[in-house]
Design a protein around this motif. Structure first.
Motif, short mmCIF file in Angstrom:
data_model
loop_
_atom_site.label_atom_id
_atom_site.label_comp_id
_atom_site.label_asym_id
_atom_site.label_seq_id
_atom_site.Cartn_x
_atom_site.Cartn_y
_atom_site.Cartn_z
N ALA A 25 -81.02 210.65 14.00
CA ALA A 25 -79.72 210.43 13.34
C ALA A 25 -79.22 211.69 12.67
O ALA A 25 -78.03 212.04 12.77
CB ALA A 25 -79.85 209.30 12.32
N TYR A 84 -85.96 206.63 13.77
CA TYR A 84 -84.61 207.01 14.20
C TYR A 84 -83.92 207.92 13.20
O TYR A 84 -82.78 208.33 13.43
CB TYR A 84 -83.76 205.75 14.40
CG TYR A 84 -84.38 204.77 15.37
CD1 TYR A 84 -84.31 204.98 16.74
CD2 TYR A 84 -85.03 203.64 14.90
CE1 TYR A 84 -84.89 204.07 17.63
CE2 TYR A 84 -85.61 202.73 15.78
CZ TYR A 84 -85.54 202.96 17.14
OH TYR A 84 -86.11 202.07 18.01
N ILE A 89 -78.28 203.91 16.43
CA ILE A 89 -79.23 204.43 17.43
C ILE A 89 -80.31 203.38 17.70
O ILE A 89 -80.71 203.16 18.85
CB ILE A 89 -79.86 205.74 16.93
CG1 ILE A 89 -78.80 206.83 16.80
CG2 ILE A 89 -80.97 206.20 17.87
CD1 ILE A 89 -79.32 208.12 16.19
N SER A 112 -78.37 205.72 11.91
CA SER A 112 -79.73 205.39 12.38
C SER A 112 -79.78 203.97 12.94
O SER A 112 -80.50 203.71 13.92
CB SER A 112 -80.75 205.55 11.26
OG SER A 112 -80.51 204.64 10.19
#
Length: 448
Positions: free
Chosen positions: A235, A231, A323, A320
């Protein structure tokens, strides 16, 4: 006291509105251009920060001075402040916060240079300096210097003391159920044991604490980013896209605008690294350095570590994690950091607790020095013991009291500190260029 709190809330909003942000960011950009991008010398600055200059005049080493400044600067703003910026301005606020740190390096460089240029030596051989001395000796504006010192002495009790003590008490109570009264008494005793020893004691403790706490926090963040590796690139893309097109963030961030992302990112970045506030040059003046530019470079590295590295890592961890774990409530800045770190098994919550505790305590130590020097400028040494005692007592009070009024007062004092400091930087920019040309541009950093 409700009317006073409402008044301070309005005043804080006015002082930290767009005019102040434009003034601060404008100063960053102006000094960056006029001083030929001192950011390009950041690695040289880092090397100088760990080198001793024992034959030079000063009270503490350059590293001791930097560590004390970082102790005051690296605080809850690096953790909670970044989360608040994301909650209010969207993921794009992280980029604006980071850019503020990059350009703020120039302002921190300028502050450190003037601190050495206009510092004075007392009869006992101690070095004193900071914006109040630059205003008085460089511009001849004693009245403005006095105002800066008053604002600094008051601000130390707010953002540098009670709010940090309250953060420590809150974290220990929520994490381990420890009474705020016990935590307050313990932190009060620790603070007294350090600050009663003066600048050398503060610098010695900070020199040991700051590298350890910062390194452990950075390593922990890198580990979390490793866990969130898949991620990380999304991000980064989201942060960059949302900084200029908030709709890219989607979800609860759709209501954000570019202006909101910029405003909250810049404001939290400035709050975090204190570039332009005028606090760090107070301790920079005590450094053992052979010329103003050497210490200016060392001081500039503080903003690099604080915002360009630590705030950026915190922002990446939070975005991150948001997400990776869509159930995180990213609209609540107060709990966003805790929720994001808690998703990481084993290390997440302890790392956040350790970071908040050590960052907040180090801020208490660093700001005590700033407040003392301001009081010494105003009244000499005769009020020093009383100020230290009052500062130590305030640590306990901050642990157990409601801080909405104190937060607003501290925000106002910080803004009122920044205004005279920025005036000195702008009006003395010719001196900055002269000294920089003499030592840096002509490669004479080893000269006295």
């Amino acid at each position: 006291m409700e009317w006073l709190n409402d008044f301070l809330t309005e005043l804080s909003g006015l002082l930290w509105g767009w005019p102040m942000i434009i003034l601060l960011l404008g100063t960053h950009l102006f000094l960056t251009i006029r001083l030929r991008f001192p950011q390009r010398h950041i690695f040289k600055a880092i090397r100088l920060s760990v080198k001793k200059d024992p034959d030079a005049t000063g009270d503490v080493s350059q590293f001791g001075s930097l560590a004390t400044a970082l102790a005051a600067t690296i605080g809850t703003g690096n953790i909670i402040g970044v989360a608040t910026a994301i909650a209010l301005g969207g993921p794009g606020a992280v980029l604006w916060c980071w850019l503020t740190g990059v350009f703020g390096i120039s302002t921190k460089y300028a502050e450190g240079l003037l601190a050495i240029k206009y510092r004075v030596k007392t009869e006992s051989g101690k070095m004193l300096g900071g914006p109040m001395y630059a205003l008085e000796r460089g511009l001849g504006w004693k009245w403005l210097a006095v105002l800066f010192a008053i604002f600094t002495a008051l601000a130390a009790f707010g953002i540098g003391n009670t709010v940090q003590a309250n953060a420590i008490a809150t974290v220990t109570f929520e994490s381990y159920g420890i009474s705020p009264y016990l935590t307050g008494a313990f932190v009060c005793l620790l603070t007294g044991a350090v600050v009663l020893g003066g600048v050398k004691s503060i610098a010695r403790v900070c020199s040991m604490l700051v590298p350890f706490m910062a390194a452990l926090y950075v390593i922990g963040c890198i580990y979390i980013l490793f866990i969130n590796a898949e991620y990380l690139w999304p991000a980064l893309k989201l942060i960059c896209q949302a900084a200029f097109s908030p709709e890219a963030a989607g979800g609860g961030f759709v209501g954000s605008t570019v202006m909101m992302a910029a405003r909250f990112g810049i404001a939290r970045g400035l709050f975090s690294n204190e570039s332009g506030m005028g606090s760090a040059p107070i301790v920079a003046a005590a450094a053992q350095t052979r010329n103003p530019v050497r210490q200016a470079l060392v001081s500039s590295s503080g903003t690099f570590w604080d915002t360009v590295i630590i705030c950026a890592l915190t922002g990446l961890v939070i975005v991150s994690s948001v997400i990776a774990y869509p159930d995180i409530d990213f609209s609540n800045g107060a709990t966003l950091t805790k929720d994001a770190f808690a998703k990481i098994p084993f290390i997440g919550r302890p790392l956040l607790t350790f970071g908040l505790l050590t960052f907040a305590f180090s801020t208490i130590l660093g700001w005590c020095y700033y407040g003392e020097r301001a009081v010494e400028y105003l009244k000499g040494k005769k009020w020093m013991v009383g100020y230290r005692v009052a500062y130590i007592i305030a640590v306990f009070l901050g642990s157990v009291m409601n801080l909405s009024l104190v937060w607003n007062l501290a925000d106002c004092m910080n803004a009122l500190m920044a205004i005279p400091n920025l005036i000195s930087l702008l009006f003395l920019s010719g001196i900055l260029v002269h000294e920089t040309r003499k030592y840096l541009w002509r490669d004479r950093l080893d000269k006295y």
